[in-house]
Motif scaffolding. Structure first.
Motif, PDB file in Angstrom:
ATOM      1  N   SER A  28       1.085  -1.426  -0.343  1.00  0.00           N
ATOM      2  CA  SER A  28      -0.267   0.266   0.316  1.00  0.00           C
ATOM      3  C   SER A  28       0.944   1.426   0.137  1.00  0.00           C
ATOM      4  N   GLY A  29       0.528   2.321  -1.012  1.00  0.00           N
ATOM      5  CA  GLY A  29       1.517   3.604  -0.723  1.00  0.00           C
ATOM      6  C   GLY A  29       2.739   2.662  -1.835  1.00  0.00           C
ATOM      7  N   THR A  30       4.043   3.729  -1.640  1.00  0.00           N
ATOM      8  CA  THR A  30       5.142   3.390  -2.748  1.00  0.00           C
ATOM      9  C   THR A  30       6.340   2.773  -1.964  1.00  0.00           C
ATOM     10  N   THR A  31       6.233   3.008  -0.152  1.00  0.00           N
ATOM     11  CA  THR A  31       7.426   2.562   0.082  1.00  0.00           C
ATOM     12  C   THR A  31       6.610   1.172   1.368  1.00  0.00           C
ATOM     13  N   SER A  32       7.846   0.409   1.437  1.00  0.00           N
ATOM     14  CA  SER A  32       8.061  -0.734   2.769  1.00  0.00           C
ATOM     15  C   SER A  32       9.180  -0.467   3.448  1.00  0.00           C
ATOM     16  N   ALA A  33       8.591  -0.604   4.868  1.00  0.00           N
ATOM     17  CA  ALA A  33      10.078  -0.682   5.663  1.00  0.00           C
ATOM     18  C   ALA A  33      10.383  -2.609   5.278  1.00  0.00           C
ATOM     19  N   ASN A  34      11.727  -2.564   4.909  1.00  0.00           N
ATOM     20  CA  ASN A  34      12.472  -4.363   4.484  1.00  0.00           C
ATOM     21  C   ASN A  34      13.397  -4.113   5.932  1.00  0.00           C
ATOM     22  N   ILE A  35      13.197  -5.873   7.073  1.00  0.00           N
ATOM     23  CA  ILE A  35      14.259  -6.031   7.559  1.00  0.00           C
ATOM     24  C   ILE A  35      14.699  -6.815   7.525  1.00  0.00           C
ATOM     25  N   SER A  36      16.222  -6.892   7.280  1.00  0.00           N
ATOM     26  CA  SER A  36      16.588  -7.654   7.654  1.00  0.00           C
ATOM     27  C   SER A  36      17.546  -8.458   9.033  1.00  0.00           C
ATOM     28  N   LEU A  63      -5.553  -4.179  14.960  1.00  0.00           N
ATOM     29  CA  LEU A  63      -4.904  -3.898  14.195  1.00  0.00           C
ATOM     30  C   LEU A  63      -4.541  -4.522  12.887  1.00  0.00           C
ATOM     31  N   SER A  64      -4.395  -3.462  11.728  1.00  0.00           N
ATOM     32  CA  SER A  64      -3.630  -4.126   9.804  1.00  0.00           C
ATOM     33  C   SER A  64      -3.241  -3.981   9.702  1.00  0.00           C
ATOM     34  N   PHE A  65      -2.180  -4.601   9.077  1.00  0.00           N
ATOM     35  CA  PHE A  65      -0.947  -4.291   8.645  1.00  0.00           C
ATOM     36  C   PHE A  65      -0.876  -5.213   7.145  1.00  0.00           C
ATOM     37  N   TRP A  66      -0.237  -5.586   6.476  1.00  0.00           N
ATOM     38  CA  TRP A  66       0.388  -5.923   5.189  1.00  0.00           C
ATOM     39  C   TRP A  66       1.791  -6.295   5.584  1.00  0.00           C
ATOM     40  N   ALA A  67       1.854  -7.883   5.423  1.00  0.00           N
ATOM     41  CA  ALA A  67       2.867  -8.717   5.284  1.00  0.00           C
ATOM     42  C   ALA A  67       4.046  -9.397   4.883  1.00  0.00           C
ATOM     43  N   GLY A 123      12.626 -11.456  15.242  1.00  0.00           N
ATOM     44  CA  GLY A 123      13.675 -11.771  15.657  1.00  0.00           C
ATOM     45  C   GLY A 123      14.151 -13.643  15.496  1.00  0.00           C
ATOM     46  N   ALA A 124      13.001 -14.025  15.189  1.00  0.00           N
ATOM     47  CA  ALA A 124      12.883 -15.462  15.303  1.00  0.00           C
ATOM     48  C   ALA A 124      13.739 -16.381  14.764  1.00  0.00           C
ATOM     49  N   ASN A 125      13.966 -15.919  13.240  1.00  0.00           N
ATOM     50  CA  ASN A 125      14.867 -16.270  12.105  1.00  0.00           C
ATOM     51  C   ASN A 125      15.494 -15.418  11.309  1.00  0.00           C
ATOM     52  N   THR A 126      16.742 -16.314  10.949  1.00  0.00           N
ATOM     53  CA  THR A 126      17.328 -15.140   9.985  1.00  0.00           C
ATOM     54  C   THR A 126      16.332 -14.840   8.377  1.00  0.00           C
ATOM     55  N   GLY A 127      16.779 -13.807   7.579  1.00  0.00           N
ATOM     56  CA  GLY A 127      16.046 -13.531   5.918  1.00  0.00           C
ATOM     57  C   GLY A 127      14.665 -12.351   5.845  1.00  0.00           C
ATOM     58  N   LEU A 128      14.424 -12.022   5.277  1.00  0.00           N
ATOM     59  CA  LEU A 128      13.667 -10.380   5.253  1.00  0.00           C
ATOM     60  C   LEU A 128      12.945 -10.888   5.658  1.00  0.00           C
ATOM     61  N   VAL A 129      11.612  -9.946   6.622  1.00  0.00           N
ATOM     62  CA  VAL A 129      10.188  -9.194   6.359  1.00  0.00           C
ATOM     63  C   VAL A 129      10.375  -8.022   5.792  1.00  0.00           C
ATOM     64  N   TRP A 130       8.831  -8.060   5.391  1.00  0.00           N
ATOM     65  CA  TRP A 130       8.548  -6.325   4.953  1.00  0.00           C
ATOM     66  C   TRP A 130       7.339  -6.602   4.997  1.00  0.00           C
ATOM     67  N   ILE A 131       6.641  -4.971   6.021  1.00  0.00           N
ATOM     68  CA  ILE A 131       5.958  -4.394   6.765  1.00  0.00           C
ATOM     69  C   ILE A 131       5.726  -3.219   6.430  1.00  0.00           C
ATOM     70  N   ASP A 132       4.023  -3.131   5.822  1.00  0.00           N
ATOM     71  CA  ASP A 132       3.484  -1.790   5.855  1.00  0.00           C
ATOM     72  C   ASP A 132       2.267  -1.120   5.860  1.00  0.00           C
ATOM     73  N   GLY A 133       2.086  -0.065   5.694  1.00  0.00           N
ATOM     74  CA  GLY A 133       0.548   0.314   6.021  1.00  0.00           C
ATOM     75  C   GLY A 133      -0.638  -0.598   7.090  1.00  0.00           C
ATOM     76  N   VAL A 134       0.196  -0.312   7.892  1.00  0.00           N
ATOM     77  CA  VAL A 134      -0.038  -0.254   9.532  1.00  0.00           C
ATOM     78  C   VAL A 134      -0.919   0.146   9.959  1.00  0.00           C
ATOM     79  N   SER A 135      -2.250  -0.387  10.327  1.00  0.00           N
ATOM     80  CA  SER A 135      -3.281   1.046  10.979  1.00  0.00           C
ATOM     81  C   SER A 135      -4.505   0.150  12.247  1.00  0.00           C
ATOM     82  N   LEU A 136      -4.373   1.431  13.304  1.00  0.00           N
ATOM     83  CA  LEU A 136      -5.244   0.668  14.450  1.00  0.00           C
ATOM     84  C   LEU A 136      -6.527   1.446  13.995  1.00  0.00           C
ATOM     85  N   THR A 137      -7.590   0.934  14.615  1.00  0.00           N
ATOM     86  CA  THR A 137      -9.103   1.213  14.353  1.00  0.00           C
ATOM     87  C   THR A 137      -9.446   1.088  15.461  1.00  0.00           C
ATOM     88  N   ARG A 138     -10.597   2.167  16.265  1.00  0.00           N
ATOM     89  CA  ARG A 138     -11.168   1.356  17.232  1.00  0.00           C
ATOM     90  C   ARG A 138     -12.924   1.346  16.899  1.00  0.00           C
TER      91      ARG A 138
END
Length: 138
Positions: A28-36, A63-67, A123-138
């Protein structure tokens, strides 16, 4: 710099090692967080955090998010008090795949906290994780 991360914070605790980068692939959007994650440890040794998230007791929150990951793995989303002894109010482990997927977690806090800390614990496994579009609604 990591100004692009704001209001998010990235945390790595020894013996885990890892880094975070802004990625131009996004769900969602144009960028994401890429965790190595180069060296794995406990999942909370590599975290993407957002402080000062308000939780209201007795009110359903979603809580909604893309991963996605470089391989199938589990990650854990948690809300906790941002001061010692850091009790966890709610946590959910989700199994992510190599495909962008939107996850939704609905919960009703039993404690109100105007400054809770939201963590993505990866942090439980090596590799890459991407997270994007996090939101919290009530």
């Amino acid at each position: 710099g990591s100004a692009w991360l704001a209001p998010w914070l990235f945390s790595v605790r020894s013996p885990a090692t890892g880094s975070i980068a802004r990625d131009t692939t996004a769900a969602s959007g144009t960028t994401s967080a890429n965790i190595s994650i180069a060296r794995a440890s406990f999942d909370w040794h590599v975290q993407l955090n957002q402080p000062n998230v308000a939780l209201t007791a007795g009110t359903p929150h979603t809580l909604s998010f893309w991963a996605r990951g470089s391989s199938a793995r589990s990650i854990r989303a948690a809300f906790q008090r941002n001061s010692a002894p850091h009790p966890i109010y709610v946590e959910r482990t989700v199994a992510i795949t190599t495909t962008w997927t939107r996850y939704q977690v609905t919960f009703t806090p039993t404690t109100s906290d105007p400054r809770a800390l939201l963590n993505f614990n990866v942090g439980a496994n090596t590799g890459l994780v991407w997270i994007d579009g996090v939101s919290l609604t009530r």
